[in-house]
Design an enzyme around this catalytic site. Structure first.
Site, PDB file in Angstrom:
ATOM      1  N   ARG A 107       0.921  -1.287   0.107  1.00 53.84           N
ATOM      2  CA  ARG A 107      -0.003   0.064   0.059  1.00 53.84           C
ATOM      3  C   ARG A 107       0.850   1.220   0.025  1.00 53.84           C
ATOM      4  O   ARG A 107       1.707   1.348   0.952  1.00 53.84           O
ATOM      5  CB  ARG A 107      -0.900   0.152   1.012  1.00 53.84           C
ATOM      6  CG  ARG A 107      -1.612   1.552   1.570  1.00 53.84           C
ATOM      7  CD  ARG A 107      -2.704   1.327   2.591  1.00 53.84           C
ATOM      8  NE  ARG A 107      -3.769   0.584   1.973  1.00 53.84           N
ATOM      9  CZ  ARG A 107      -5.267   0.567   2.487  1.00 53.84           C
ATOM     10  NH1 ARG A 107      -5.266   1.390   3.682  1.00 53.84           N
ATOM     11  NH2 ARG A 107      -6.005  -0.128   2.040  1.00 53.84           N
ATOM     12  N   HIS A 134      -7.337   0.736  -6.275  1.00 58.12           N
ATOM     13  CA  HIS A 134      -7.559  -0.068  -5.094  1.00 58.12           C
ATOM     14  C   HIS A 134      -8.003  -1.461  -5.883  1.00 58.12           C
ATOM     15  O   HIS A 134      -9.311  -1.687  -5.684  1.00 58.12           O
ATOM     16  CB  HIS A 134      -8.330   0.464  -4.085  1.00 58.12           C
ATOM     17  CG  HIS A 134      -8.438   0.035  -2.820  1.00 58.12           C
ATOM     18  ND1 HIS A 134      -7.558  -1.310  -2.742  1.00 58.12           N
ATOM     19  CD2 HIS A 134      -8.906   0.205  -1.795  1.00 58.12           C
ATOM     20  CE1 HIS A 134      -7.634  -1.525  -1.302  1.00 58.12           C
ATOM     21  NE2 HIS A 134      -8.604  -0.762  -0.763  1.00 58.12           N
ATOM     22  N   GLN A 137     -10.092  -4.070  -3.720  1.00 59.26           N
ATOM     23  CA  GLN A 137     -11.247  -3.665  -3.185  1.00 59.26           C
ATOM     24  C   GLN A 137     -12.153  -3.627  -4.392  1.00 59.26           C
ATOM     25  O   GLN A 137     -13.355  -4.253  -4.302  1.00 59.26           O
ATOM     26  CB  GLN A 137     -11.171  -2.082  -2.787  1.00 59.26           C
ATOM     27  CG  GLN A 137     -12.421  -1.507  -2.388  1.00 59.26           C
ATOM     28  CD  GLN A 137     -12.929  -2.001  -0.986  1.00 59.26           C
ATOM     29  OE1 GLN A 137     -11.901  -1.967  -0.038  1.00 59.26           O
ATOM     30  NE2 GLN A 137     -13.994  -2.334  -0.902  1.00 59.26           N
ATOM     31  N   ASP A 229     -17.433   6.819  -1.152  1.00 57.99           N
ATOM     32  CA  ASP A 229     -16.201   6.686  -0.428  1.00 57.99           C
ATOM     33  C   ASP A 229     -15.683   8.025   0.402  1.00 57.99           C
ATOM     34  O   ASP A 229     -16.371   8.942  -0.152  1.00 57.99           O
ATOM     35  CB  ASP A 229     -15.113   6.170  -1.395  1.00 57.99           C
ATOM     36  CG  ASP A 229     -13.752   5.890  -0.750  1.00 57.99           C
ATOM     37  OD1 ASP A 229     -13.929   6.066   0.537  1.00 57.99           O
ATOM     38  OD2 ASP A 229     -12.793   5.774  -1.363  1.00 57.99           O
ATOM     39  N   CYS A 269     -16.595   1.085   0.849  1.00 54.22           N
ATOM     40  CA  CYS A 269     -15.437   0.393   1.002  1.00 54.22           C
ATOM     41  C   CYS A 269     -14.918   0.517   2.686  1.00 54.22           C
ATOM     42  O   CYS A 269     -14.208  -0.249   2.974  1.00 54.22           O
ATOM     43  CB  CYS A 269     -14.053   0.921   0.215  1.00 54.22           C
ATOM     44  SG  CYS A 269     -13.759   2.650   0.295  1.00 54.22           S
ATOM     45  N   ARG A 297     -13.522  -9.008   0.984  1.00 54.11           N
ATOM     46  CA  ARG A 297     -12.136  -8.939   0.905  1.00 54.11           C
ATOM     47  C   ARG A 297     -11.208 -10.156   1.197  1.00 54.11           C
ATOM     48  O   ARG A 297     -10.217 -10.489   0.292  1.00 54.11           O
ATOM     49  CB  ARG A 297     -11.596  -7.669   1.768  1.00 54.11           C
ATOM     50  CG  ARG A 297     -12.263  -6.374   1.290  1.00 54.11           C
ATOM     51  CD  ARG A 297     -11.731  -5.782   0.001  1.00 54.11           C
ATOM     52  NE  ARG A 297     -10.219  -5.646   0.117  1.00 54.11           N
ATOM     53  CZ  ARG A 297      -9.822  -4.460   0.801  1.00 54.11           C
ATOM     54  NH1 ARG A 297     -10.423  -3.567   1.238  1.00 54.11           N
ATOM     55  NH2 ARG A 297      -8.237  -4.401   0.613  1.00 54.11           N
TER      56      ARG A 297
HETATM   57  N1  NVA Z   1     -10.127   6.510  -0.854  1.00 49.93           N
HETATM   58  C1  NVA Z   1      -9.716   6.077   0.347  1.00 49.93           C
HETATM   59  C2  NVA Z   1      -9.831   4.751   0.485  1.00 49.93           C
HETATM   60  C3  NVA Z   1      -9.447   4.055   1.639  1.00 49.93           C
HETATM   61  C4  NVA Z   1      -9.808   2.436   1.958  1.00 49.93           C
HETATM   62  C5  NVA Z   1      -8.368   6.556   0.687  1.00 49.93           C
HETATM   63  O1  NVA Z   1      -7.447   6.379  -0.203  1.00 49.93           O
HETATM   64  O2  NVA Z   1      -8.232   6.817   1.550  1.00 49.93           O
HETATM   65  N1   CP Z   2     -11.258  -0.500   2.288  1.00 48.48           N
HETATM   66  C1   CP Z   2     -10.108  -0.473   2.846  1.00 48.48           C
HETATM   67  O1   CP Z   2      -8.975  -0.677   2.137  1.00 48.48           O
HETATM   68  O2   CP Z   2      -9.871  -0.301   4.156  1.00 48.48           O
HETATM   69  P1   CP Z   2      -8.687  -0.031   5.209  1.00 48.48           P
HETATM   70  O3   CP Z   2      -7.891   1.355   4.686  1.00 48.48           O
HETATM   71  O4   CP Z   2      -8.895  -0.223   6.346  1.00 48.48           O
HETATM   72  O5   CP Z   2      -7.533  -1.060   4.485  1.00 48.48           O
END
Ligand code: NVA
Ligand code: CP
Length: 309
Positions: A107, A134, A137, A229, A269, A297
């Site tokens: 990540r 992502h 997801q 989101d 998500c 997931r």
């Molecule tokens: N769009 C959000 C998704 C978190 C799972 C972010 O990048 O913070």
């Molecule tokens: N939806 C998702 O990826 O959640 P986290 O940021 O908690 O991993």
């Protein structure tokens, strides 16, 4: 169809048939787990590094548990704790991963960093979220939609909010590849780039389509799935004030839900910022599938790992 050894950075790197294979195995894995049949040990004797440059609850937990269920050894690594935090290059780090582990789940902020890691690591790299995509997801969300609605063809999926965020962009990609109609409603500044829109349209399965609008009501009219989101994604905090103001008309609440199909489902998500992009009554209401969505997931990522690692 050779999946072993490939990186999983975007669903668009895979064909529709390959995505369907991931989904099919995920379904078998979910069923087995429900019947308390232990998972096949696809990762026996293998170690998987889990490199995180940003916080995570679901992704970190579901990969850790999933790797363990498949008989593998998960190793959580915080980016800042590695020599990466002191300037060692991504290129050198990728090579080092190849000396010890059989796969990397990562990540990151910049999607280009993920590509650099994948280019240097001789083992598969799985995108656990970048600023642009992502894919775990998105594939998992398509799995949930198929479970609830029987398939994606003929369905209208409406994403309302920050249309240029990683979750929206990956969802659009996967939905189009699997034959659905994707509508993204956001202010112009939060719309995916023209370049990406054109790439996504090229990936679309026959019958699938992508629409972009600034009107949330138009997007959710007769929609089968309403998805949102957070308005302030990780890394965009310095722009929070503008985002909260400009995205306010895009809140998913009961008035917006009323325009959708009578049997529509609501997805997110997570993590949610309740009272911002979604109201409590909607996320906790009967149309919401967010908890099952989060559970899935695990099954989908196990399937991905079992096929590529
Ligand atoms: N769009 C959000 C998704 C978190 C799972 C972010 O990048 O913070
Ligand atoms: N939806 C998702 O990826 O959640 P986290 O940021 O908690 O991993």
């Amino acid at each position: 169809m050779e999946l072993k050894g490939r990186d999983f950075l975007r669903t668009g790197d895979f064909s529709t048939e390959e995505l369907e294979l991931f989904l099919e195995r995920a379904s078998q894995m979910k069923l087995a787990l429900k019947k308390r049949v232990p998972s096949e040990k696809y990762l026996a004797g293998k170690s998987v590094a889990m490199l995180f440059q940003k916080p995570s609850t679901r992704t970190r937990l579901s990969f850790d548990v999933g790797i363990s269920q498949l008989g593998g050894h998960p190793i959580y690594l915080n980016w800042g704790d590695l020599q990466l935090g002191r300037g060692e290059t991504i290129h050198d780090t990728g090579k080092i991963f190849g000396c010890y582990v059989d796969g990397v789940v990562a990540r990151v902020y910049r999607h280009a960093d993920l590509e650099a890691l994948a280019a240097s690591a001789p083992v598969p790299v799985i995108n656990a979220l970048s600023d642009e995509f992502h894919p775990c997801q998105a594939l998992s969300d398509c799995f949930t939609i198929i479970e609830k609605k029987g398939g994606l063809e003929g369905l209208k999926i409406a994403f309302v909010g920050d249309g240029a965020c990683n979750v929206s962009q990956s969802l659009a990609e996967a939905v189009l590849q699997l034959g659905g109609t994707m509508v993204i409603a956001s202010p112009k500044r939060y719309s995916p780039s023209e370049g990406l829109i054109s790439d996504l349209r090229k990936l679309a399965k026959r019958g699938a389509s992508l629409q972009i609008t600034e009107d949330p009501a138009e997007a959710v009219r007769d929609a089968d799935v309403i998805y949102t989101d957070v308005w302030v994604s990780m890394g965009t905090e310095s722009d929070a004030e503008n985002r909260l103001r400009e995205l306010r008309p895009y809140q998913v609440n009961k008035d917006l839900l009323a325009i959708s199909a009578p049997d529509s489902i609501v997805m997110h998500c997570l993590p949610a910022h309740r009272g911002e992009e979604i109201t409590d009554d909607v996320i906790d209401g009967p149309r919401s599938v967010v908890w099952e969505q989060a559970e899935n997931r695990l099954h989908v990522q196990k399937s991905i790992m079992s096929l590529i690692l």
